[in-house]
Motif scaffolding. Structure first.
Motif, PDB file in Angstrom:
ATOM      1  N   MET A   1       0.688  -1.133   0.061  1.00 55.09           N
ATOM      2  CA  MET A   1       0.111   0.117  -0.004  1.00 55.09           C
ATOM      3  C   MET A   1       0.728   1.340   0.113  1.00 55.09           C
ATOM      4  N   SER A   2       2.146   1.063  -0.202  1.00 47.68           N
ATOM      5  CA  SER A   2       3.067   2.381  -0.246  1.00 47.68           C
ATOM      6  C   SER A   2       2.420   3.357  -1.358  1.00 47.68           C
ATOM      7  N   GLY A   3       2.561   4.390  -0.725  1.00 48.32           N
ATOM      8  CA  GLY A   3       2.138   5.757  -1.580  1.00 48.32           C
ATOM      9  C   GLY A   3       0.671   5.994  -1.320  1.00 48.32           C
ATOM     10  N   THR A   4      -0.181   5.088  -0.611  1.00 58.29           N
ATOM     11  CA  THR A   4      -1.742   5.435  -0.382  1.00 58.29           C
ATOM     12  C   THR A   4      -1.869   6.354   0.566  1.00 58.29           C
ATOM     13  N   PRO A   5      -2.896   7.248   0.649  1.00 55.86           N
ATOM     14  CA  PRO A   5      -3.143   8.146   1.907  1.00 55.86           C
ATOM     15  C   PRO A   5      -2.945   7.615   3.316  1.00 55.86           C
ATOM     16  N   GLU A   6      -3.336   6.395   3.504  1.00 57.88           N
ATOM     17  CA  GLU A   6      -3.298   5.915   4.767  1.00 57.88           C
ATOM     18  C   GLU A   6      -1.796   5.454   4.878  1.00 57.88           C
ATOM     19  N   HIS A   7      -0.966   5.019   3.919  1.00 57.83           N
ATOM     20  CA  HIS A   7       0.318   4.885   4.213  1.00 57.83           C
ATOM     21  C   HIS A   7       1.267   5.899   4.234  1.00 57.83           C
ATOM     22  N   LEU A   8       0.907   7.269   3.675  1.00 59.75           N
ATOM     23  CA  LEU A   8       1.362   8.489   3.691  1.00 59.75           C
ATOM     24  C   LEU A   8       1.009   9.200   4.967  1.00 59.75           C
ATOM     25  N   ALA A   9       0.092   8.954   5.701  1.00 59.02           N
ATOM     26  CA  ALA A   9      -0.264   9.433   7.051  1.00 59.02           C
ATOM     27  C   ALA A   9       0.467   8.620   8.048  1.00 59.02           C
ATOM     28  N   TRP A  10       0.489   7.254   7.929  1.00 56.87           N
ATOM     29  CA  TRP A  10       1.499   6.598   8.994  1.00 56.87           C
ATOM     30  C   TRP A  10       2.960   6.918   9.005  1.00 56.87           C
ATOM     31  N   LYS A  11       3.352   7.229   7.926  1.00 55.44           N
ATOM     32  CA  LYS A  11       4.685   7.649   7.451  1.00 55.44           C
ATOM     33  C   LYS A  11       5.007   9.034   8.120  1.00 55.44           C
ATOM     34  N   SER A  12       4.024   9.869   7.805  1.00 51.30           N
ATOM     35  CA  SER A  12       4.193  11.310   8.459  1.00 51.30           C
ATOM     36  C   SER A  12       4.125  11.464  10.070  1.00 51.30           C
ATOM     37  N   ALA A  13       3.244  10.482  10.389  1.00 54.66           N
ATOM     38  CA  ALA A  13       3.003  10.440  11.970  1.00 54.66           C
ATOM     39  C   ALA A  13       4.585   9.951  12.606  1.00 54.66           C
ATOM     40  N   LYS A  14       4.916   8.977  11.954  1.00 56.36           N
ATOM     41  CA  LYS A  14       6.317   8.409  12.434  1.00 56.36           C
ATOM     42  C   LYS A  14       7.166   9.519  12.316  1.00 56.36           C
ATOM     43  N   GLY A  15       7.275  10.277  11.186  1.00 58.95           N
ATOM     44  CA  GLY A  15       8.392  11.253  11.091  1.00 58.95           C
ATOM     45  C   GLY A  15       7.959  12.271  12.276  1.00 58.95           C
ATOM     46  N   ARG A  16       7.050  12.707  12.463  1.00 59.34           N
ATOM     47  CA  ARG A  16       6.779  13.874  13.307  1.00 59.34           C
ATOM     48  C   ARG A  16       7.216  13.144  14.812  1.00 59.34           C
ATOM     49  N   CYS A  17       6.956  12.008  15.122  1.00 56.70           N
ATOM     50  CA  CYS A  17       7.365  11.244  16.466  1.00 56.70           C
ATOM     51  C   CYS A  17       8.754  11.111  16.580  1.00 56.70           C
ATOM     52  N   HIS A  49      -6.183  -1.169  12.356  1.00 60.28           N
ATOM     53  CA  HIS A  49      -6.939  -0.433  13.561  1.00 60.28           C
ATOM     54  C   HIS A  49      -7.860   0.638  12.832  1.00 60.28           C
ATOM     55  N   ILE A  50      -6.897   1.393  11.935  1.00 60.86           N
ATOM     56  CA  ILE A  50      -7.944   2.643  11.603  1.00 60.86           C
ATOM     57  C   ILE A  50      -8.669   2.525  10.412  1.00 60.86           C
ATOM     58  N   GLY A  51      -8.267   1.527   9.481  1.00 64.20           N
ATOM     59  CA  GLY A  51      -9.099   1.425   7.946  1.00 64.20           C
ATOM     60  C   GLY A  51      -9.007   2.297   7.039  1.00 64.20           C
ATOM     61  N   PRO A  52      -9.482   2.247   5.984  1.00 64.08           N
ATOM     62  CA  PRO A  52      -9.295   3.288   4.768  1.00 64.08           C
ATOM     63  C   PRO A  52      -9.651   4.740   5.230  1.00 64.08           C
ATOM     64  N   ARG A  53      -8.872   5.630   4.694  1.00 64.74           N
ATOM     65  CA  ARG A  53      -9.039   6.890   4.806  1.00 64.74           C
ATOM     66  C   ARG A  53     -10.385   7.563   4.114  1.00 64.74           C
ATOM     67  N   PRO A  54     -11.434   8.122   4.700  1.00 67.26           N
ATOM     68  CA  PRO A  54     -12.296   8.665   3.749  1.00 67.26           C
ATOM     69  C   PRO A  54     -11.839   9.991   3.033  1.00 67.26           C
ATOM     70  N   TRP A  75      -9.818   9.160  11.829  1.00 73.13           N
ATOM     71  CA  TRP A  75      -9.539   9.886  10.486  1.00 73.13           C
ATOM     72  C   TRP A  75     -10.772  11.000  10.723  1.00 73.13           C
ATOM     73  N   ALA A  76     -10.355  12.407  10.744  1.00 72.22           N
ATOM     74  CA  ALA A  76     -10.935  13.493  11.092  1.00 72.22           C
ATOM     75  C   ALA A  76     -11.172  14.469   9.774  1.00 72.22           C
ATOM     76  N   ASN A  77     -12.273  15.089   9.801  1.00 72.23           N
ATOM     77  CA  ASN A  77     -12.462  15.989   8.926  1.00 72.23           C
ATOM     78  C   ASN A  77     -11.746  17.487   9.215  1.00 72.23           C
ATOM     79  N   ASP A  78     -11.523  18.372   8.372  1.00 73.85           N
ATOM     80  CA  ASP A  78     -11.165  19.672   8.602  1.00 73.85           C
ATOM     81  C   ASP A  78     -11.570  20.235   9.910  1.00 73.85           C
ATOM     82  N   PHE A  79     -12.714  20.463  10.151  1.00 73.65           N
ATOM     83  CA  PHE A  79     -13.737  20.823  11.323  1.00 73.65           C
ATOM     84  C   PHE A  79     -13.058  20.215  12.630  1.00 73.65           C
TER      85      PHE A  79
END
Length: 129
Positions: A1-17, A49-54, A75-79
């Motif tokens: 799933m490399s390159g998917t929004p879910e994988h990118l979110a996971w990778k970004s979270a790891k980077g932040r941490c 755990h989190i499933g697909p990103r809407p 997964w959260a919307n902008d609001f």
């Protein structure tokens, strides 16, 4: 799933941490925010755990003082994202606590107007009238 929004979110979270060179590390890893070891090592367990990103949603920690871990991510919307920030001023009215953007929406007051009124130290009841 490399390159998917879910994988990118996971990778970004790891980077932040975990990556001190990440521009957001100061707000995450430097203040002790981490990712559970199981997720850190295995994207598939995070995804299970989190499933697909809407569409239009992004990764969010429910409690900003806790880690990326089961029970504390969604997964959260902008609001929802804007409502869940450490620098939000919270107000309690009739036993409900919300940030000013949520109260303004509920009372039909434009957020910018409510925000300006708060800058003049108006009482919350007057801010929302």
């Amino acid at each position: 799933m490399s390159g998917t929004p879910e994988h990118l979110a996971w990778k970004s979270a790891k980077g932040r941490c975990f990556n001190p060179k990440d521009p957001m590390f100061k707000n995450y890893g430097a203040r002790g925010i981490s990712m559970c070891e199981e997720w850190r090592k295995d994207f598939t367990k995070f995804y299970a755990h989190i499933g697909p990103r809407p569409d239009g949603y992004s990764l969010d920690r429910i409690d900003n003082d806790k880690n990326y871990e089961p029970g504390n991510v969604r997964w959260a919307n902008d609001f929802e994202q804007a409502s869940n920030k450490r620098n939000n001023r919270m107000f309690t009215i009739c036993c409900q606590t919300k940030h000013i953007k949520a109260w303004a929406r509920d009372f039909g007051v434009p957020y910018k107007r409510a925000h300006e009124r708060l800058q003049y130290d108006w009482p919350i009841v007057k801010v929302l009238s």
